[in-house]
Write a protein that holds these residues in place. Sequence first.
Motif, PDB file in Angstrom:
ATOM      1  N   UNK A 176       0.861  -1.187   0.000  1.00 55.72           N
ATOM      2  CA  UNK A 176       0.000   0.000   0.000  1.00 55.72           C
ATOM      3  C   UNK A 176       0.893   1.230   0.000  1.00 55.72           C
ATOM      4  N   UNK A 177       0.530   2.216  -0.791  1.00 54.28           N
ATOM      5  CA  UNK A 177       1.214   3.509  -0.782  1.00 54.28           C
ATOM      6  C   UNK A 177       0.196   4.624  -0.847  1.00 54.28           C
ATOM      7  N   UNK A 178       0.312   5.593   0.062  1.00 57.43           N
ATOM      8  CA  UNK A 178      -0.581   6.749   0.091  1.00 57.43           C
ATOM      9  C   UNK A 178       0.252   8.008   0.301  1.00 57.43           C
ATOM     10  N   UNK A 179       0.061   8.999  -0.549  1.00 53.60           N
ATOM     11  CA  UNK A 179       0.701  10.306  -0.395  1.00 53.60           C
ATOM     12  C   UNK A 179      -0.385  11.366  -0.545  1.00 53.60           C
ATOM     13  N   UNK A 180      -0.562  12.181   0.490  1.00 49.94           N
ATOM     14  CA  UNK A 180      -1.602  13.200   0.474  1.00 49.94           C
ATOM     15  C   UNK A 180      -0.969  14.569   0.273  1.00 49.94           C
ATOM     16  N   UNK A 181      -1.265  15.184  -0.863  1.00 46.29           N
ATOM     17  CA  UNK A 181      -0.820  16.542  -1.188  1.00 46.29           C
ATOM     18  C   UNK A 181      -1.787  17.491  -0.479  1.00 46.29           C
ATOM     19  N   UNK A 182      -1.423  17.924   0.716  1.00 47.26           N
ATOM     20  CA  UNK A 182      -2.360  18.528   1.655  1.00 47.26           C
ATOM     21  C   UNK A 182      -2.999  19.805   1.128  1.00 47.26           C
TER      22      UNK A 182
ATOM     23  N   UNK B 145      -0.598  -2.844  -4.367  1.00 50.23           N
ATOM     24  CA  UNK B 145       0.233  -3.641  -5.264  1.00 50.23           C
ATOM     25  C   UNK B 145      -0.648  -4.403  -6.252  1.00 50.23           C
ATOM     26  N   UNK B 146      -0.382  -4.206  -7.541  1.00 50.58           N
ATOM     27  CA  UNK B 146      -1.126  -4.876  -8.585  1.00 50.58           C
ATOM     28  C   UNK B 146      -2.445  -4.244  -8.948  1.00 50.58           C
ATOM     29  N   UNK B 147      -2.760  -3.090  -8.348  1.00 47.38           N
ATOM     30  CA  UNK B 147      -4.071  -2.482  -8.572  1.00 47.38           C
ATOM     31  C   UNK B 147      -4.063  -1.140  -9.267  1.00 47.38           C
ATOM     32  N   UNK B 148      -2.903  -0.691  -9.769  1.00 46.47           N
ATOM     33  CA  UNK B 148      -2.835   0.616 -10.408  1.00 46.47           C
ATOM     34  C   UNK B 148      -2.680   1.732  -9.398  1.00 46.47           C
ATOM     35  N   UNK B 149      -2.484   2.944  -9.894  1.00 44.54           N
ATOM     36  CA  UNK B 149      -2.298   4.126  -9.055  1.00 44.54           C
ATOM     37  C   UNK B 149      -3.370   5.153  -9.374  1.00 44.54           C
ATOM     38  N   UNK B 150      -3.755   5.912  -8.338  1.00 44.87           N
ATOM     39  CA  UNK B 150      -4.854   6.856  -8.466  1.00 44.87           C
ATOM     40  C   UNK B 150      -4.527   8.170  -7.767  1.00 44.87           C
ATOM     41  N   UNK B 151      -5.132   9.253  -8.262  1.00 44.85           N
ATOM     42  CA  UNK B 151      -5.172  10.528  -7.560  1.00 44.85           C
ATOM     43  C   UNK B 151      -6.636  10.806  -7.274  1.00 44.85           C
ATOM     44  N   UNK B 152      -7.018  10.806  -5.999  1.00 43.55           N
ATOM     45  CA  UNK B 152      -8.423  10.806  -5.601  1.00 43.55           C
ATOM     46  C   UNK B 152      -9.112   9.640  -6.308  1.00 43.55           C
ATOM     47  N   UNK B 153     -10.087   9.888  -7.176  1.00 39.21           N
ATOM     48  CA  UNK B 153     -10.775   8.785  -7.855  1.00 39.21           C
ATOM     49  C   UNK B 153     -10.298   8.562  -9.289  1.00 39.21           C
ATOM     50  N   UNK B 154      -9.282   9.311  -9.702  1.00 38.53           N
ATOM     51  CA  UNK B 154      -8.828   9.268 -11.094  1.00 38.53           C
ATOM     52  C   UNK B 154      -7.590   8.396 -11.226  1.00 38.53           C
ATOM     53  N   UNK B 155      -7.631   7.443 -12.160  1.00 36.82           N
ATOM     54  CA  UNK B 155      -6.449   6.615 -12.391  1.00 36.82           C
ATOM     55  C   UNK B 155      -5.364   7.451 -13.041  1.00 36.82           C
TER      56      UNK B 155
ATOM     57  N   UNK C  53       5.039  11.219  -6.177  1.00 33.96           N
ATOM     58  CA  UNK C  53       3.644  11.261  -6.631  1.00 33.96           C
ATOM     59  C   UNK C  53       3.529  11.991  -7.959  1.00 33.96           C
ATOM     60  N   UNK C  54       4.333  13.030  -8.125  1.00 29.67           N
ATOM     61  CA  UNK C  54       4.276  13.809  -9.362  1.00 29.67           C
ATOM     62  C   UNK C  54       4.906  13.072 -10.532  1.00 29.67           C
ATOM     63  N   UNK C  55       5.862  12.182 -10.268  1.00 32.41           N
ATOM     64  CA  UNK C  55       6.325  11.295 -11.338  1.00 32.41           C
ATOM     65  C   UNK C  55       5.207  10.333 -11.719  1.00 32.41           C
TER      66      UNK C  55
ATOM     67  N   UNK D  37       5.772   3.017  -4.444  1.00 31.68           N
ATOM     68  CA  UNK D  37       4.730   2.127  -4.957  1.00 31.68           C
ATOM     69  C   UNK D  37       3.833   2.855  -5.950  1.00 31.68           C
ATOM     70  N   UNK D  38       3.554   4.128  -5.715  1.00 33.69           N
ATOM     71  CA  UNK D  38       2.760   4.904  -6.665  1.00 33.69           C
ATOM     72  C   UNK D  38       3.401   4.881  -8.047  1.00 33.69           C
ATOM     73  N   UNK D  39       4.714   5.128  -8.101  1.00 33.38           N
ATOM     74  CA  UNK D  39       5.413   5.161  -9.386  1.00 33.38           C
ATOM     75  C   UNK D  39       5.345   3.797 -10.070  1.00 33.38           C
ATOM     76  N   UNK D  40       5.598   2.746  -9.318  1.00 32.94           N
ATOM     77  CA  UNK D  40       5.564   1.405  -9.905  1.00 32.94           C
ATOM     78  C   UNK D  40       4.177   1.079 -10.453  1.00 32.94           C
ATOM     79  N   UNK D  41       3.147   1.387  -9.684  1.00 35.10           N
ATOM     80  CA  UNK D  41       1.791   1.057 -10.116  1.00 35.10           C
ATOM     81  C   UNK D  41       1.297   1.969 -11.233  1.00 35.10           C
TER      82      UNK D  41
END
Length: 266
Positions: free
Chosen positions: A115-121, A131-141, A195-197, A220-224
């Motif tokens: 699991x990876x979570x980064x919150x841009x406050x 892991x294995x589920x893709x990366x998202x920003x809020x609800x957007x892949x 996160x920005x990458x 993990x965000x970058x990998x996913x």
Amino acid sequence: MKDISALRDQVVQLTKEVGKFILHEAANFDISNLEHKGLNNLVSYVDKEAEERLVAGLEKLLPEAGFITEEETKMEKGEEFNWIIDPLDGTTNFIHGLPVYSVSIALMQKDELVIGVVYDITRDECYHAVKGGGAFCNDRKISVSGAPSLADSLIATGFPYYSFDLMQKYLQVMGSFMQGCHGVRRLGSAALDLAYVACGKFEGYFEFNINSYDVAGGALLVQEAGGQVTDFRGGKNYVFGREICVSNNPKVQQEMLQLIEPFWKE
């Protein structure tokens, strides 16, 4: 362990709640409320309170997990699961009123990030992945940039603010990057750089003298999101090895490593 996606959703909710606390405190923060852990290594009551809230919440979500935390609220390693937490990545930005700071949380199962979570406050943008589920920003892949080469890339980095013994080497590395890409940026939050990458704002990021809690969530965000993550030698020791190189594709990754390698030989 409970369903990984459901756990991720609960972590996102907790992270946003703690982010709201941080943003509230930012409005009236007094710079005199600082402690110095070392040269230019700053901490405030906000960092500590945010970490205590995160630890308390995560303990309820996964009681069997251990913790690796920046402010050492709890530092008991678990046998299988460990949370890696940076409660306020970009503290120096925060205390000066520069709105570039984040919360970063990762969960490791054995030696794998799951699991990876980064919150841009200040932008209210929560980046998350399982892991294995893709990366998202809020609800957007999200996905990494399609820029084909380093020459087409915008690169992020971080500057050393203590332990300056490798500074001259690093300045040489930066000089090579400055001549080989669209530009080099230093935001002051490694978690946001990653996160920005992942969402394509940067094509790459590299830094040394970096800690696990700075990079675990974002890696993990970058990998996913389809990107590449290694240490400076192209290996896998990027969570605990204190150096990391990430990019949007294998070609850019190789070009970045080729610029770093001449100055970073053993």
